[in-house]
Design a protein around this motif. Structure first.
Motif, PDB file in Angstrom:
ATOM      1  N   PHE A  75       0.858  -1.189   0.000  1.00 39.63           N
ATOM      2  CA  PHE A  75       0.000   0.000   0.000  1.00 39.63           C
ATOM      3  C   PHE A  75       0.891   1.236   0.000  1.00 39.63           C
ATOM      4  N   THR A  76       0.303   2.383   0.229  1.00 38.23           N
ATOM      5  CA  THR A  76       1.079   3.619   0.347  1.00 38.23           C
ATOM      6  C   THR A  76       0.928   4.171   1.753  1.00 38.23           C
ATOM      7  N   THR A 116      -8.878   8.604   2.936  1.00 38.67           N
ATOM      8  CA  THR A 116      -7.783   9.304   2.265  1.00 38.67           C
ATOM      9  C   THR A 116      -6.797   9.865   3.283  1.00 38.67           C
ATOM     10  N   ALA A 117      -5.632  10.265   2.792  1.00 39.11           N
ATOM     11  CA  ALA A 117      -4.622  10.877   3.651  1.00 39.11           C
ATOM     12  C   ALA A 117      -5.186  12.131   4.332  1.00 39.11           C
ATOM     13  N   GLY A 168       2.543   9.039   0.768  1.00 41.39           N
ATOM     14  CA  GLY A 168       2.553   8.607  -0.619  1.00 41.39           C
ATOM     15  C   GLY A 168       3.636   7.609  -0.986  1.00 41.39           C
ATOM     16  N   ALA A 169       4.455   7.170  -0.023  1.00 38.60           N
ATOM     17  CA  ALA A 169       5.513   6.190  -0.315  1.00 38.60           C
ATOM     18  C   ALA A 169       4.914   4.792  -0.424  1.00 38.60           C
ATOM     19  N   LEU A 170       5.434   4.009  -1.361  1.00 37.40           N
ATOM     20  CA  LEU A 170       4.986   2.628  -1.545  1.00 37.40           C
ATOM     21  C   LEU A 170       5.651   1.753  -0.480  1.00 37.40           C
ATOM     22  N   VAL A 171       4.855   0.924   0.215  1.00 32.81           N
ATOM     23  CA  VAL A 171       5.366   0.073   1.289  1.00 32.81           C
ATOM     24  C   VAL A 171       4.764  -1.321   1.165  1.00 32.81           C
ATOM     25  N   SER A 172       5.506  -2.305   1.703  1.00 26.38           N
ATOM     26  CA  SER A 172       5.062  -3.690   1.618  1.00 26.38           C
ATOM     27  C   SER A 172       5.277  -4.393   2.953  1.00 26.38           C
TER      28      SER A 172
END
Length: 192
Positions: free
Chosen positions: A62-63, A121-122, A67-71
């Motif tokens: 997800f982000t 949302t953020a 806004g950074a992509l993370v796993s």
């Protein structure tokens, strides 16, 4: 015939006897109140108790609110508590201080807490993070895919993943600090 009309019907007599027995039982219960029951002035812990499981953890990506992509797979080797939540959910709000305190106490021992917001949302989540002074990672899941991956639609829901990537505990409902302390440290300390 006049004698029969003054007597209550069998059904009414039974009802009166049942009501009387209920009052009698209530009176006895108050008189013999066990000492083990908490008093009204003691805080009550109505949080859920986890279920022990042994399932593979899903690999979620997800982000963050930035806004950074993370796993989730990036945390392999750590004990991870994944918390599915939303800002509008009262039990989610209630458990956040306990989650934050537990995270702060155990984060240096290879414990990570990842809060995955479901469907917001953020812009909705960032004020919540600030209000509760959250320091653990918060991810956004606008399509509620994590709920689907963990096979739940309930919020809050939490899952403790061991260092090998196996889900060991599953909570459906709010978590108290007492229950976190009772169930999670043994997983953190195992094979550290």
């Amino acid at each position: 015939m006049s004698q029969l009309s003054n007597q209550p019907s069998p059904g009414r007599l039974l009802a009166l006897i049942m009501i009387g027995c209920g009052f009698l039982a209530l009176g006895v219960a108050f008189m013999l109140k066990p000492e083990s029951l908490p008093s009204a002035s003691e805080p009550q812990d109505f949080s859920t108790i986890p279920v022990e499981v042994d399932l593979p953890a899903p690999d979620l990506t997800f982000t963050t609110v930035d806004g950074a992509l993370v796993s989730l797979s990036a945390f392999q080797g750590n004990v991870v508590l994944v918390n599915l939540w939303a800002t509008w959910c009262p039990p989610c709000r209630e458990e956040m201080p306990a989650l934050q305190a537990f995270y702060e106490e155990h984060r240096l021992n290879g414990f990570v807490l990842v809060a995955i917001d479901q469907g917001e949302t953020a812009k909705e989540v960032i004020p919540f993070i600030e209000e509760y002074h959250l320091t653990f990672p918060v991810w956004l899941d606008p399509a509620s895919q994590a709920g689907e991956a963990f096979n739940t639609m309930n919020l809050p829901s939490s899952y403790v993943i061991d260092r090998t990537g196996r889900i060991r505990l599953m909570w459906i409902g709010g978590i108290s600090r007492k229950n976190l302390d009772a169930y999670v440290p043994s997983i953190i300390l195992a094979a550290q």
